[in-house]
Design a protein around this motif. Structure first.
Motif, PDB file in Angstrom:
ATOM      1  N   THR A  98     -12.792 -26.288   0.431  1.00 28.70           N
ATOM      2  CA  THR A  98     -11.758 -25.883   1.367  1.00 28.70           C
ATOM      3  C   THR A  98     -10.880 -25.005   0.865  1.00 28.70           C
ATOM      4  O   THR A  98      -9.816 -24.478   1.410  1.00 28.70           O
ATOM      5  CB  THR A  98     -10.991 -27.252   1.708  1.00 28.70           C
ATOM      6  N   GLY A  99     -11.041 -24.399  -0.542  1.00 26.41           N
ATOM      7  CA  GLY A  99     -10.242 -23.513  -0.973  1.00 26.41           C
ATOM      8  C   GLY A  99      -8.943 -23.950  -1.525  1.00 26.41           C
ATOM      9  O   GLY A  99      -7.715 -23.253  -1.671  1.00 26.41           O
ATOM     10  N   THR A 100      -8.718 -25.345  -1.731  1.00 33.69           N
ATOM     11  CA  THR A 100      -7.714 -25.994  -2.356  1.00 33.69           C
ATOM     12  C   THR A 100      -7.778 -26.362  -3.704  1.00 33.69           C
ATOM     13  O   THR A 100      -8.662 -26.471  -4.201  1.00 33.69           O
ATOM     14  CB  THR A 100      -7.109 -27.177  -1.443  1.00 33.69           C
ATOM     15  N   GLY A 101      -6.431 -26.175  -4.674  1.00 29.32           N
ATOM     16  CA  GLY A 101      -6.704 -26.995  -5.835  1.00 29.32           C
ATOM     17  C   GLY A 101      -6.642 -25.609  -6.771  1.00 29.32           C
ATOM     18  O   GLY A 101      -6.367 -24.571  -6.573  1.00 29.32           O
ATOM     19  N   ALA A 102      -7.331 -26.288  -8.000  1.00 31.47           N
ATOM     20  CA  ALA A 102      -7.011 -24.976  -9.020  1.00 31.47           C
ATOM     21  C   ALA A 102      -8.519 -24.177  -9.208  1.00 31.47           C
ATOM     22  O   ALA A 102      -9.434 -24.688  -8.389  1.00 31.47           O
ATOM     23  CB  ALA A 102      -6.881 -25.657 -10.458  1.00 31.47           C
ATOM     24  N   LEU A 103      -8.254 -23.046  -9.658  1.00 35.83           N
ATOM     25  CA  LEU A 103      -9.659 -22.547  -9.913  1.00 35.83           C
ATOM     26  C   LEU A 103      -9.817 -22.522 -11.484  1.00 35.83           C
ATOM     27  O   LEU A 103      -8.948 -22.437 -12.552  1.00 35.83           O
ATOM     28  CB  LEU A 103      -9.376 -20.939  -9.724  1.00 35.83           C
ATOM     29  N   GLU A 104     -11.275 -22.252 -11.841  1.00 37.44           N
ATOM     30  CA  GLU A 104     -11.571 -22.327 -13.500  1.00 37.44           C
ATOM     31  C   GLU A 104     -11.964 -21.075 -13.652  1.00 37.44           C
ATOM     32  O   GLU A 104     -12.872 -20.358 -12.725  1.00 37.44           O
ATOM     33  CB  GLU A 104     -12.612 -23.498 -13.604  1.00 37.44           C
ATOM     34  N   LEU A 105     -11.575 -20.209 -14.642  1.00 36.82           N
ATOM     35  CA  LEU A 105     -12.044 -19.189 -15.051  1.00 36.82           C
ATOM     36  C   LEU A 105     -12.249 -19.077 -16.496  1.00 36.82           C
ATOM     37  O   LEU A 105     -11.776 -19.654 -17.323  1.00 36.82           O
ATOM     38  CB  LEU A 105     -10.582 -18.273 -14.871  1.00 36.82           C
ATOM     39  N   HIS A 106     -13.474 -18.369 -16.571  1.00 35.19           N
ATOM     40  CA  HIS A 106     -14.251 -18.327 -17.911  1.00 35.19           C
ATOM     41  C   HIS A 106     -14.533 -17.010 -18.209  1.00 35.19           C
ATOM     42  O   HIS A 106     -15.117 -16.251 -17.461  1.00 35.19           O
ATOM     43  CB  HIS A 106     -15.839 -19.130 -17.962  1.00 35.19           C
ATOM     44  N   ASN A 107     -14.113 -16.450 -19.402  1.00 34.76           N
ATOM     45  CA  ASN A 107     -14.214 -15.172 -19.710  1.00 34.76           C
ATOM     46  C   ASN A 107     -14.957 -15.000 -21.290  1.00 34.76           C
ATOM     47  O   ASN A 107     -14.873 -13.873 -21.801  1.00 34.76           O
ATOM     48  CB  ASN A 107     -12.713 -14.233 -19.735  1.00 34.76           C
ATOM     49  N   GLY A 108     -15.580 -16.088 -21.619  1.00 34.06           N
ATOM     50  CA  GLY A 108     -16.060 -16.069 -23.020  1.00 34.06           C
ATOM     51  C   GLY A 108     -15.201 -16.478 -24.159  1.00 34.06           C
ATOM     52  O   GLY A 108     -15.725 -16.451 -25.163  1.00 34.06           O
ATOM     53  N   GLU A 109     -13.852 -16.345 -23.704  1.00 44.41           N
ATOM     54  CA  GLU A 109     -13.230 -16.663 -25.019  1.00 44.41           C
ATOM     55  C   GLU A 109     -12.377 -17.657 -24.869  1.00 44.41           C
ATOM     56  O   GLU A 109     -11.129 -18.003 -25.678  1.00 44.41           O
ATOM     57  CB  GLU A 109     -12.301 -15.262 -25.136  1.00 44.41           C
ATOM     58  N   GLY A 110     -12.225 -18.455 -23.651  1.00 39.50           N
ATOM     59  CA  GLY A 110     -11.560 -19.794 -23.400  1.00 39.50           C
ATOM     60  C   GLY A 110     -11.831 -20.180 -22.129  1.00 39.50           C
ATOM     61  O   GLY A 110     -12.537 -19.524 -21.402  1.00 39.50           O
ATOM     62  N   GLN A 111     -11.280 -21.375 -21.726  1.00 41.20           N
ATOM     63  CA  GLN A 111     -11.482 -22.162 -20.387  1.00 41.20           C
ATOM     64  C   GLN A 111     -10.036 -21.979 -19.720  1.00 41.20           C
ATOM     65  O   GLN A 111      -9.025 -22.644 -20.304  1.00 41.20           O
ATOM     66  CB  GLN A 111     -11.830 -23.247 -20.410  1.00 41.20           C
ATOM     67  N   TRP A 112      -9.582 -21.246 -18.613  1.00 39.70           N
ATOM     68  CA  TRP A 112      -8.704 -20.876 -18.038  1.00 39.70           C
ATOM     69  C   TRP A 112      -8.734 -21.833 -16.780  1.00 39.70           C
ATOM     70  O   TRP A 112      -9.679 -21.875 -16.102  1.00 39.70           O
ATOM     71  CB  TRP A 112      -8.228 -19.501 -17.668  1.00 39.70           C
TER      72      TRP A 112
ATOM     73  N   LEU B  47      -3.656 -29.325 -13.140  1.00 38.20           N
ATOM     74  CA  LEU B  47      -4.461 -28.593 -12.512  1.00 38.20           C
ATOM     75  C   LEU B  47      -6.105 -29.036 -12.734  1.00 38.20           C
ATOM     76  O   LEU B  47      -6.919 -28.613 -11.853  1.00 38.20           O
ATOM     77  CB  LEU B  47      -4.360 -27.272 -13.786  1.00 38.20           C
ATOM     78  N   GLU B  48      -6.247 -29.964 -13.802  1.00 36.78           N
ATOM     79  CA  GLU B  48      -7.779 -30.236 -13.663  1.00 36.78           C
ATOM     80  C   GLU B  48      -7.919 -31.298 -12.758  1.00 36.78           C
ATOM     81  O   GLU B  48      -9.139 -31.187 -12.268  1.00 36.78           O
ATOM     82  CB  GLU B  48      -7.816 -31.149 -15.082  1.00 36.78           C
ATOM     83  N   SER B  49      -6.858 -31.910 -12.239  1.00 37.02           N
ATOM     84  CA  SER B  49      -7.026 -33.109 -11.037  1.00 37.02           C
ATOM     85  C   SER B  49      -7.035 -32.415  -9.848  1.00 37.02           C
ATOM     86  O   SER B  49      -7.302 -33.187  -8.746  1.00 37.02           O
ATOM     87  CB  SER B  49      -6.041 -34.206 -11.299  1.00 37.02           C
ATOM     88  N   ARG B  50      -6.711 -31.193  -9.618  1.00 43.97           N
ATOM     89  CA  ARG B  50      -6.479 -30.150  -8.345  1.00 43.97           C
ATOM     90  C   ARG B  50      -5.624 -31.102  -7.310  1.00 43.97           C
ATOM     91  O   ARG B  50      -4.284 -31.182  -7.513  1.00 43.97           O
ATOM     92  CB  ARG B  50      -7.959 -30.187  -7.913  1.00 43.97           C
ATOM     93  N   ARG B  51      -6.363 -31.534  -6.330  1.00 41.27           N
ATOM     94  CA  ARG B  51      -5.400 -32.268  -5.180  1.00 41.27           C
ATOM     95  C   ARG B  51      -5.339 -33.452  -5.230  1.00 41.27           C
ATOM     96  O   ARG B  51      -4.807 -34.253  -4.536  1.00 41.27           O
ATOM     97  CB  ARG B  51      -6.185 -31.682  -3.958  1.00 41.27           C
ATOM     98  N   ARG B  52      -6.237 -34.105  -6.367  1.00 40.21           N
ATOM     99  CA  ARG B  52      -6.038 -35.571  -6.297  1.00 40.21           C
ATOM    100  C   ARG B  52      -4.526 -36.186  -7.149  1.00 40.21           C
ATOM    101  O   ARG B  52      -4.189 -35.381  -7.993  1.00 40.21           O
ATOM    102  CB  ARG B  52      -7.053 -36.005  -7.461  1.00 40.21           C
ATOM    103  N   VAL B  53      -3.972 -36.867  -6.411  1.00 42.09           N
ATOM    104  CA  VAL B  53      -2.716 -37.518  -6.793  1.00 42.09           C
ATOM    105  C   VAL B  53      -2.583 -38.085  -8.223  1.00 42.09           C
ATOM    106  O   VAL B  53      -3.663 -39.009  -8.254  1.00 42.09           O
ATOM    107  CB  VAL B  53      -2.074 -38.180  -5.917  1.00 42.09           C
ATOM    108  N   ARG B  54      -1.881 -37.611  -9.116  1.00 41.63           N
ATOM    109  CA  ARG B  54      -1.941 -38.420 -10.377  1.00 41.63           C
ATOM    110  C   ARG B  54      -0.429 -39.234 -10.526  1.00 41.63           C
ATOM    111  O   ARG B  54       0.586 -38.604 -10.349  1.00 41.63           O
ATOM    112  CB  ARG B  54      -1.723 -37.603 -11.578  1.00 41.63           C
ATOM    113  N   SER B  55      -0.583 -40.666 -10.497  1.00 41.53           N
ATOM    114  CA  SER B  55       0.548 -41.508 -10.573  1.00 41.53           C
ATOM    115  C   SER B  55       1.399 -41.297 -11.772  1.00 41.53           C
ATOM    116  O   SER B  55       0.728 -40.960 -12.835  1.00 41.53           O
ATOM    117  CB  SER B  55       0.151 -42.935 -10.282  1.00 41.53           C
ATOM    118  N   LYS B  56       2.605 -41.859 -11.934  1.00 43.41           N
ATOM    119  CA  LYS B  56       3.328 -41.792 -13.069  1.00 43.41           C
ATOM    120  C   LYS B  56       2.845 -42.580 -14.194  1.00 43.41           C
ATOM    121  O   LYS B  56       2.901 -42.342 -15.264  1.00 43.41           O
ATOM    122  CB  LYS B  56       4.889 -42.113 -12.917  1.00 43.41           C
ATOM    123  N   ALA B  57       2.198 -43.705 -13.618  1.00 40.00           N
ATOM    124  CA  ALA B  57       1.754 -44.659 -14.640  1.00 40.00           C
ATOM    125  C   ALA B  57       0.285 -44.134 -15.354  1.00 40.00           C
ATOM    126  O   ALA B  57       0.169 -44.062 -16.616  1.00 40.00           O
ATOM    127  CB  ALA B  57       1.229 -45.724 -14.019  1.00 40.00           C
TER     128      ALA B  57
END
Length: 301
Positions: A176-190, A226-236
């Protein structure tokens, strides 16, 4: 004084209550730390500069300068983990302590076993690399606190400009085009969301091309969202993540823990320029927790 085999495991205890100071010494030495204990903020700052401890505990109400000001001065010169210990548990007090540079905020009275568990969990978190500095221990200096001599500050390394991505591979987080993007350039995981980028390896956060200075806790919160994207993370859930515990656990998450997460989130939003009323990066799901906003990139002009 309990001897330790790891000279880097030093803790500075800044507490004007002698009984509580002795309790903290016992708990931290049982955990394998060499301890240096002082009774006021000025001596506490000098002890941190001299011993370069892994952990520093700070009482808030102390003679001389209080724990908030001591934390600010310590944070300007040291990457030590700062644990605030105070009887003041209101949200405003928690926010003030965390904004000053504290990594953990513990209210009195507390249980020694819980205190040690929080210390252990804090140390399991990822930590940005800091310049190596000579470490002095209480055993090497003698049984009493000596006149502190601040360690010379290392010369600041020139800031390196972010490397331009080469052969960039982009993976969308969802159809759906929502959430984070993962970018890989060979020097790290963005991980990226709109114009915000985060590198998990170097622990760098950029908005456009400007680096954002975050604490370890703020970085970990942002990375989790960012890793959870659109999944809600509770305070707990976020509390357990910051402690280094799995979601399925018997550890108790209290209101003070949730308020601490709220305070960290307030600081994080302020630093990345996010308005909770009109969020660009992080939105609040009322009564539940937090998640990313829905748009990956602004709509084309």
């Amino acid at each position: 004084m309990t001897e330790t085999t790891d000279s880097g495991r030093t803790a500075v205890i800044v507490e004007d209550d002698a009984e509580l100071r002795h309790l903290l010494v016992d708990v931290l030495e049982a955990a394998g730390f060499s301890t240096v204990s002082v009774g006021n903020g000025i001596d506490g700052i000098q002890a941190v500069l001299s011993y370069q401890p892994m952990i520093t505990t700070l009482d808030v109400n102390m003679p001389g300068i209080d724990g908030i000001e001591a934390a600010r001065r310590i944070r300007a010169h040291s990457d030590t983990y700062i644990v605030m210990i105070t009887a003041m548990g209101d949200e405003a007090d928690v926010v003030l302590g965390l904004t000053a540079g504290a990594d953990e905020y513990i209210t009195k009275p507390f249980r020694p076993r819980e205190f040690r568990a929080r210390i252990d969990a804090m140390l399991r978190r990822g930590r940005a690399a800091a310049p190596a500095a000579p470490v002095r221990t209480q055993e090497s200096a003698g049984p009493s606190f000596p006149s502190a001599r601040p360690a010379p500050a290392p010369a600041p390394a020139p800031a390196a400009a972010p490397a331009a991505p080469q052969e960039l591979i982009v993976h969308e987080a969802g159809a759906t085009g929502t959430g984070a993007l993962e970018l890989h350039n060979g020097e790290g995981q963005w991980l990226a969301h709109r114009n915000l980028r985060l590198d998990l390896d170097s622990r760098i956060v950029l908005i456009d091309d400007s680096e954002v200075d975050l604490t370890r806790t703020e970085f970990d919160l942002l990375a989790a969202l960012l890793e959870s994207r659109r999944r809600v993370r509770s305070k707990a859930d976020l509390t357990l993540l910051l402690r280094g515990e799995s979601y399925v656990t018997t550890y108790f998450v209290g209101d003070a823990d949730k308020r601490a997460v709220e305070a960290h989130m307030t600081n994080l939003r302020r630093k990345i320029g996010d308005n909770p009323a009109q969020p660009r990066f992080i939105e609040t799901v009322r009564g539940v927790g937090y998640r990313l906003t829905s748009e990956v990139t602004p709509p084309p002009a």
